[in-house]
Design an enzyme around this catalytic site. Structure first.
Site, PDB file in Angstrom:
ATOM      1  N   ARG B  44       4.238  -8.501  -6.542  1.00  0.00           N
ATOM      2  CA  ARG B  44       5.681  -8.402  -6.389  1.00  0.00           C
ATOM      3  C   ARG B  44       6.322  -9.786  -6.419  1.00  0.00           C
ATOM      4  O   ARG B  44       7.320 -10.005  -7.052  1.00  0.00           O
ATOM      5  CB  ARG B  44       6.015  -7.708  -5.069  1.00  0.00           C
ATOM      6  CG  ARG B  44       6.888  -6.487  -5.281  1.00  0.00           C
ATOM      7  CD  ARG B  44       7.278  -5.848  -3.974  1.00  0.00           C
ATOM      8  NE  ARG B  44       6.138  -5.809  -3.050  1.00  0.00           N
ATOM      9  CZ  ARG B  44       5.976  -4.893  -2.113  1.00  0.00           C
ATOM     10  NH1 ARG B  44       6.849  -3.934  -1.982  1.00  0.00           N
ATOM     11  NH2 ARG B  44       4.953  -4.925  -1.298  1.00  0.00           N
ATOM     12  N   GLU B 126     -11.008   8.257  -3.671  1.00  0.00           N
ATOM     13  CA  GLU B 126     -11.797   8.198  -2.430  1.00  0.00           C
ATOM     14  C   GLU B 126     -11.107   7.331  -1.380  1.00  0.00           C
ATOM     15  O   GLU B 126     -11.162   7.610  -0.176  1.00  0.00           O
ATOM     16  CB  GLU B 126     -13.196   7.646  -2.741  1.00  0.00           C
ATOM     17  CG  GLU B 126     -14.168   7.626  -1.593  1.00  0.00           C
ATOM     18  CD  GLU B 126     -14.491   9.013  -1.063  1.00  0.00           C
ATOM     19  OE1 GLU B 126     -15.139   9.789  -1.773  1.00  0.00           O
ATOM     20  OE2 GLU B 126     -14.069   9.343   0.065  1.00  0.00           O
ATOM     21  N   VAL B 129      -8.122   8.448   1.564  1.00  0.00           N
ATOM     22  CA  VAL B 129      -8.347   9.036   2.886  1.00  0.00           C
ATOM     23  C   VAL B 129      -9.552   8.383   3.555  1.00  0.00           C
ATOM     24  O   VAL B 129     -10.646   8.352   2.983  1.00  0.00           O
ATOM     25  CB  VAL B 129      -8.628  10.553   2.804  1.00  0.00           C
ATOM     26  CG1 VAL B 129      -8.663  11.167   4.203  1.00  0.00           C
ATOM     27  CG2 VAL B 129      -7.610  11.258   1.947  1.00  0.00           C
ATOM     28  N   ILE B 133     -15.086   5.716   4.277  1.00  0.00           N
ATOM     29  CA  ILE B 133     -15.879   6.897   4.646  1.00  0.00           C
ATOM     30  C   ILE B 133     -15.930   7.846   3.449  1.00  0.00           C
ATOM     31  O   ILE B 133     -14.885   8.196   2.900  1.00  0.00           O
ATOM     32  CB  ILE B 133     -15.247   7.637   5.854  1.00  0.00           C
ATOM     33  CG1 ILE B 133     -14.959   6.664   6.999  1.00  0.00           C
ATOM     34  CG2 ILE B 133     -16.148   8.771   6.315  1.00  0.00           C
ATOM     35  CD1 ILE B 133     -14.085   7.283   8.098  1.00  0.00           C
ATOM     36  N   GLU B 187       2.924  -0.667  12.109  1.00  0.00           N
ATOM     37  CA  GLU B 187       4.003  -1.315  11.376  1.00  0.00           C
ATOM     38  C   GLU B 187       5.174  -1.609  12.318  1.00  0.00           C
ATOM     39  O   GLU B 187       5.232  -1.080  13.425  1.00  0.00           O
ATOM     40  CB  GLU B 187       4.514  -0.364  10.270  1.00  0.00           C
ATOM     41  CG  GLU B 187       3.459   0.206   9.370  1.00  0.00           C
ATOM     42  CD  GLU B 187       2.971  -0.795   8.340  1.00  0.00           C
ATOM     43  OE1 GLU B 187       3.782  -1.624   7.891  1.00  0.00           O
ATOM     44  OE2 GLU B 187       1.771  -0.757   8.008  1.00  0.00           O
ATOM     45  N   ASP B 198       1.284  10.063   8.418  1.00  0.00           N
ATOM     46  CA  ASP B 198       0.072   9.539   7.790  1.00  0.00           C
ATOM     47  C   ASP B 198      -1.078  10.553   7.875  1.00  0.00           C
ATOM     48  O   ASP B 198      -1.764  10.827   6.888  1.00  0.00           O
ATOM     49  CB  ASP B 198      -0.314   8.222   8.489  1.00  0.00           C
ATOM     50  CG  ASP B 198      -1.603   7.640   7.963  1.00  0.00           C
ATOM     51  OD1 ASP B 198      -1.565   6.899   6.962  1.00  0.00           O
ATOM     52  OD2 ASP B 198      -2.673   7.923   8.549  1.00  0.00           O
ATOM     53  N   LYS B 202      -3.117  12.719   4.787  1.00  0.00           N
ATOM     54  CA  LYS B 202      -4.571  12.720   4.631  1.00  0.00           C
ATOM     55  C   LYS B 202      -5.138  14.137   4.763  1.00  0.00           C
ATOM     56  O   LYS B 202      -6.005  14.548   3.986  1.00  0.00           O
ATOM     57  CB  LYS B 202      -5.205  11.801   5.670  1.00  0.00           C
ATOM     58  CG  LYS B 202      -4.877  10.322   5.444  1.00  0.00           C
ATOM     59  CD  LYS B 202      -5.275   9.485   6.658  1.00  0.00           C
ATOM     60  CE  LYS B 202      -5.010   8.009   6.417  1.00  0.00           C
ATOM     61  NZ  LYS B 202      -5.161   7.231   7.673  1.00  0.00           N
TER      62      LYS B 202
END
Lengths: 424, 424
Positions: B44, B126, B129, B133, B187, B198, B202
């Site tokens: 940016r 992958e 989420v 993991i 945040e 969030d 997920k």
């Protein structure tokens, strides 16, 4: 896409695989787009009644291995031979194979994989380690961007069940064996589990893939749980540990460390909370940090989950006409770190005469062998005129710990070193 | 095989991806047989100093999206737009894409996957989420033989860190937010985490893959952790629970249940032990039983582990010339179970006047709404003349629980329903 499957073995795992293929065929086909067709099943005893159509049953491996319509051979017989030979024959005749056989994969996996590469067929073995827990694919695919730093695992459900019972019920090793046999977790001869062989095979497979090197089971240090006594669980609790059969591998400075032995694991460590017949594998990678995979490590249904998952993946490869997607490489003769050079903390429990000078004598031995003491507990022993001494140490070479162990046992004031356990 | 990579975004995750591609290129190539070549990076702010060669930096997305030599576009910008448009453009021009974008995948994943299918390119996510993991691949490949029964997850590290601090230090929600911000977990505007958005994104992605259905984030029930008070942690501990932000999905009788809310989880449940900023996902399948996957759910390095792992898999597909290996199907408009019909246990904490008849009145409301009481605790309240009443219930419909909650709040003898939490 259709996939014609030949099944070698109809034991606990084979029966669940057959059941899923027969009873859920349409449902799975609708969901995955793959039609899995069970063509034939090899059994040992033709006379025993089975829940599957008799025309599928055979007593001859050739009926599967030599049938050109069989595209993939599933081997769930267990044991080294004839399973290994069957797998080799299947691969040589251009068939894909799916196996749940940890002994064969630990001892001959790299050979079979290499042979399969030359024949452009696939070898799947997710079911060989940890039942339905996705371990092989995690190393092969998901964590491939990582340099794997270590694997720490509780990977034998039988001993974990036994150690759990010894800890909670205060029973002896022999009683725990009997309970595990009654619960269906231990074999009539429990040696494969309690002497650590099973865990060694599994660790050998995981370490080979994680480090891209042949970690032969014979090169894995192995110590079983026969020597663990009920009293040790009390001290473990007092000191803040659980006792588990630990399978550990790492690659410090280019050499591979691989060992299976009972260990004291701190209560806050994720592996300490793995209970009963469950398995858990903690993987540490340089990018991903710690990842833990936990589940039922054995049993017909969890293992069938891995076998049938592998079959569906074979079918995807056949549909795409593309095999050996992820080539695995194995350093043929990797440098192994000898157990003597492994550095570990340790726990000693000893019975000594209750007289002056004992501590000084023991302390002198530890100091001379380069072992620094981290904590000490002294209690009256059940045996008249003796005291029980428990030491935990800071990290020291295993050679130093073993020498100290031997020399302490030889001290006049010491009746017996009752227990020695490594500490995580 | 060589793979030319264009990187959109150079934030926390992008910087780690670039670092791995540049610093470990030879090492990874030797290990995996894939040469990952970073061609260009979209940033940016062109003026900000970066640790990577300036000739790789660009301020124009076109420099990547329109460069025919770029085979795969990695999107780690975050946010819905322009990320979604960039991904669509990349796919339309025949590029494979790897994304860590949970918002885009939750809202538009099935569309992008469908488009990619028609273009015969691959979409990898992958990293969207649970950081490194292995979750997407576990559902897509490893557990594919299973009918997935449920997903229970602690999948937002920020709220898990906050709830952990509230439990251990007795601090308030506001103090926990401040601490999480200071620790770099939250945040400046913490809403995405603390209000559950969030976790909803997920869960939406995981449930969509697990159940082969579009589980749109708007159809996931969502309740954040703002209302949880320090006192509730004390009662939770007393009753044998931890408080976690739970993400849960299941498919009872063909309808999909999907919800995110704070919940009391029994101490012996594997999810209760997930501490700090870690994530864990417990999957229940009809064959495999329970499997738990645990690790760092966010952060530059764990997420880069997933992104680079996906890149290596793309390279394997390119080498084999075979894409869209595992086709995913999504029922476009699945039947969802309304939250009102979900059956759950619950915990109520209320402040009532310390006078006769309160219990009778509350008990009558519960009974009339079909809610059966499992346990009750009464304590003096900090407020003069009032008592604190805590109830846990047996499973009841959420509609009944909410009605009871409202009617109890309206009782003359009740000053306030201080807390309502669902109980696992």
């Amino acid at each position: 896409v259709e996939l014609n499957v030949g099944l070698l073995g109809l034991g606990t795992v084979g029966a669940e695989v057959a059941e899923r293929l027969l009873a859920k065929r349409e449902r799975m086909a609708a969901r995955t787009g793959v039609d899995l067709i069970l063509r034939r099943v090899l059994v040992r005893d033709l006379e025993r009644p089975r829940g599957i159509p008799t025309e599928l049953i055979s007593g001859q491996a050739e009926d599967i291995l030599d049938d050109p319509s069989v595209q993939v051979v599933v081997e769930v017989m267990g044991g080294e031979e004839p399973a290994r030979s069957y797998l080799e024959r299947a691969i040589r005749s251009g068939k894909h194979v799916v196996t749940a056989n940890k002994v064969v994969m630990a001892k001959h996996g790299p050979d079979l994989l290499e042979l399969a590469g030359s024949k452009d067929v696939d070898v799947y073995f997710e079911a060989a380690v940890g039942g339905g827990i996705p371990l092989i694919s995690t190393f092969k695919v998901d964590l491939i961007a990582n340099e794997i730093e270590s694997i720490a695992a509780v990977i034998n459900g039988t001993t974990n069940y036994m150690l759990g019972r010894m800890a909670s019920a205060g029973i002896s090793f022999d009683e725990a064996v009997a309970e595990a046999q009654a619960a269906g977790y231990a074999e009539a001869d429990p040696s494969a589990d309690v002497d650590g062989f099973d865990a060694v095979y599994k660790l050998s497979i995981l370490a080979s893939i994680a480090f891209g090197a042949r970690v032969h089971p014979d090169s894995v240090f192995r110590e079983g749980i026969r020597a663990v006594e009920p009293l040790d669980f009390r001290y473990a609790r007092e000191l803040g540990y659980e006792i588990k059969l630990l399978a550990y591998s790492a690659r410090p400075k280019g050499r591979i460390e691989a060992r299976v032995h009972p260990a004291m694991i701190p209560l806050h460590h994720p592996l300490a909370t793995v209970e009963g017949a469950f398995n858990a594998v903690q993987i540490t990678g340089d990018l991903v940090g710690d990842v833990l995979l936990w589940g039922q490590g054995a049993g017909g249904r969890p293992t069938a989950s891995a076998v049938v998952g592998d079959l569906l993946d074979v079918a995807h490869s056949i549909r795409k006409g593309s095999f050996n997607r992820v080539a695995m490489r194995f350093d043929a003769d990797p440098a192994m770190l000898p157990m003597a050079e492994v550095r570990t903390k340790a726990y000693f429990r000893l019975r000594a005469l209750d007289q002056p000078g004992v501590l000084a004598a023991v302390g002198t031995v530890f100091a001379e062998e380069g072992v620094s003491i981290a904590s000490m507990i002294q209690k009256d022993s059940i045996e008249e005129g003796t005291a029980e001494l428990v030491f935990t140490t800071h990290p020291a070479s295993d050679a130093g710990l073993q020498k100290a162990r031997g020399r302490i046992a030889d001290l006049d004031q010491v009746k017996r070193v009752c227990a020695f356990l490594r500490v995580v």
